[in-house]
Write an enzyme that holds these catalytic residues in place. Structure first.
Site, mmCIF file in Angstrom:
data_model
loop_
_atom_site.group_PDB
_atom_site.id
_atom_site.type_symbol
_atom_site.label_atom_id
_atom_site.label_comp_id
_atom_site.label_asym_id
_atom_site.label_seq_id
_atom_site.Cartn_x
_atom_site.Cartn_y
_atom_site.Cartn_z
ATOM 1 N N GLY A 1 9.167 0.979 -2.090
ATOM 2 C CA GLY A 1 8.867 2.397 -2.307
ATOM 3 C C GLY A 1 8.775 2.784 -3.776
ATOM 4 C CG ASN B 1 -0.312 6.936 -5.478
ATOM 5 O OD1 ASN B 1 -0.372 5.725 -5.342
ATOM 6 N ND2 ASN B 1 0.824 7.609 -5.476
ATOM 7 C CG ASP C 1 5.025 2.891 -1.641
ATOM 8 O OD1 ASP C 1 5.637 2.070 -0.934
ATOM 9 O OD2 ASP C 1 4.504 2.597 -2.730
HETATM 10 O O1 F6P Z 1 2.382 0.238 -2.728
HETATM 11 C C1 F6P Z 1 3.039 -0.286 -1.641
HETATM 12 C C2 F6P Z 1 4.064 -1.312 -2.032
HETATM 13 O O2 F6P Z 1 4.443 -1.899 -0.835
HETATM 14 C C3 F6P Z 1 5.255 -0.765 -2.828
HETATM 15 O O3 F6P Z 1 6.236 -0.197 -2.052
HETATM 16 C C4 F6P Z 1 5.747 -2.018 -3.507
HETATM 17 O O4 F6P Z 1 6.446 -1.741 -4.685
HETATM 18 C C5 F6P Z 1 4.482 -2.728 -3.803
HETATM 19 O O5 F6P Z 1 3.532 -2.332 -2.837
HETATM 20 C C6 F6P Z 1 4.610 -4.206 -3.796
HETATM 21 O O6 F6P Z 1 3.384 -4.762 -4.052
HETATM 22 P P1 F6P Z 1 3.054 -6.313 -4.064
HETATM 23 O O7 F6P Z 1 3.128 -6.799 -2.650
HETATM 24 O O8 F6P Z 1 1.683 -6.393 -4.639
HETATM 25 O O9 F6P Z 1 4.116 -6.948 -4.898
#
Ligand code: F6P
Length: 412
Positions: free
Chosen positions: A190, A113, A143
């Site tokens: 998520g 998104n 997600d």
């Molecule tokens: O947007 C996908 C996602 O995997 C979410 O589920 C999670 O909160 C986030 O990315 C984690 O992001 P990062 O790896 O940048 O900490």
């Protein structure tokens, strides 16, 4: 196609995002694109003129097959928010100068998104300035929280990994008997949407009871009620397995992970890093009930587990990549490809395109009717929805006993 195509990957990686990249590449070449460029680290990299000619990297059919089986983002990703068009035109001028120099006819951005916000702004700017470049979003996120699409590529493989891993943890937790029982808390990604945590129910089958409790972020989490539920279960069984979303929060909106030693990191879109829910709850229950506990954070493993990828997911990811190029070639812009489910059994699904303005920055949550009344489990509707998305396997190409990936040498 008369001109060139450029493609970027953005946001959190998945096991299927590179299959979409393969779909974009193949379709663009098939439709006559002279060159297919890849932005390195999304729009942020493009602004620094970091891009590659993909045909120099994807050299043959084997490379395409390897790419489809390679997790993470082959081109590198970013979490970069473009400014409001009217606040900073310079940045847009720069992007369009680069795109014009590369004779770009279509830009495809594979993301979630936040990334669709980029497609929205770039297509709006193009219309404002009379540019003929087309901008199309290609959905991706584990997600599964993108609006207007039945589901998102990347979700099915993560769901399969989660269902499998939760089942394996349940199996393990039943081996050793501890006086006072053992409570295992599994934390699943998520953020604000419980699609991934709900997938833990896939562990349930003829040979496994599945998790005992499932908590999604759509429902306010009450620590005291949780403690009472676990206490009751521990009195009845030797092993209790609880699946929680990283985004569960109390009635004031405070994340449960913030009650422990959480990180303060916040990304460009204002998202706080969520981690530590499982270890906080495991410690909390251990102290309150005096039993053995274990906190497990599936973390990166759930989105990088391409050895357990869903065939449906990898094929659909490839398909949406192709559909994005097709849409651009047919003149669409400011749109995102969506998956439209026609039936569950047999599972049938096709693609359409929808206005990205209705998708960017929105979040599709798990319907409240799919969550049990007391908020500690999910209903069979969820299983009917998710099961078709995890079907089939994609065998990794094994070399020396380990899956082979398509590798792009990177310089520091
Ligand atoms: O947007 C996908 C996602 O995997 C979410 O589920 C999670 O909160 C986030 O990315 C984690 O992001 P990062 O790896 O940048 O900490």
């Amino acid at each position: 196609m008369k001109g060139n195509v450029i493609v970027g990957q953005s946001g959190g990686p998945t096991a299927a995002i590179n299959s979409s990249l393969a779909g974009v590449y193949r379709t663009a070449i098939d439709r006559g694109a002279k060159k297919v460029y890849g932005m390195l680290h999304g729009i942020e990299g493009l602004l620094k003129e970091n891009y590659i000619d993909l045909s120099e990297h994807i050299r043959n059919d084997l490379d395409v097959e390897l790419l489809k089986r390679t997790p993470a983002a082959y081109l590198g990703s970013c979490r970069y928010k473009l400014p409001d068009i009217h606040k900073d035109m310079e940045i847009y001028k720069k992007i369009f100068e680069i795109l014009d120099k590369l004779e770009i006819e279509a830009l495809v951005y594979i993301g979630g998104n936040d990334s669709m916000d980029t497609i929205k702004k770039l297509s709006d700017y193009a219309i404002l300035t009379g540019s003929e470049i087309r901008f199309i979003g290609c959905p991706k996120t584990i997600d599964n929280d993108l609006a207007l699409t039945d589901h998102t590529p990347g979700y099915g493989s993560a769901a399969k990994y989660i269902g499998t891993s939760v089942k394996e943890v349940i199996r393990d937790s039943l081996c050793l008997e501890y006086s006072g029982g053992v409570v295992t808390i599994i934390e699943i990604m998520g953020r604000n949407a419980g699609w991934l945590t709900g997938a833990s129910i896939l562990a349930k089958g003829e040979d496994c009871d599945g998790p005992d409790l499932i908590y999604l972020p759509e429902i306010t989490f009450d620590l005291k009620k949780f403690e009472a539920k676990v206490k009751k279960l521990v009195e009845q069984k030797s092993s209790v397995v609880v699946c929680v979303s990283e985004g569960i929060h109390d009635k004031d909106g405070k994340y449960i992970c913030e009650l422990g030693n959480n990180s303060d990191f916040v990304d460009a879109f204002g998202h706080k890093q969520l981690t530590g829910t499982a270890s906080f709850l495991a410690n909390y229950i251990g102290n309150k009930l005096g039993c053995k506990t274990r906190g497990i954070e599936l973390s990166t493993l759930q989105r990088a587990g391409s050895h357990l990828a869903s065939r449906v997911d990898i094929l659909e990811a490839y398909q949406v990549g192709g559909a994005a190029v097709l849409a651009a070639d047919e003149g669409d812009t400011g749109k995102m490809v969506v998956l439209v489910r026609h039936s569950d059994d047999p599972y049938q699904c096709g693609t359409e395109v929808k206005d990205v303005h209705k998708i960017a920055n929105d979040e599709k949550l798990v319907p409240k009717e799919w969550i049990s009344k007391d908020g500690s489990y999910i209903t069979d509707d969820f299983i009917t929805y998710v099961r078709p998305l995890i079907q089939g396997d994609v065998s990794p190409i094994m070399v020396d006993g380990i899956p082979r990936h398509l590798y792009r040498p990177t310089k520091k």
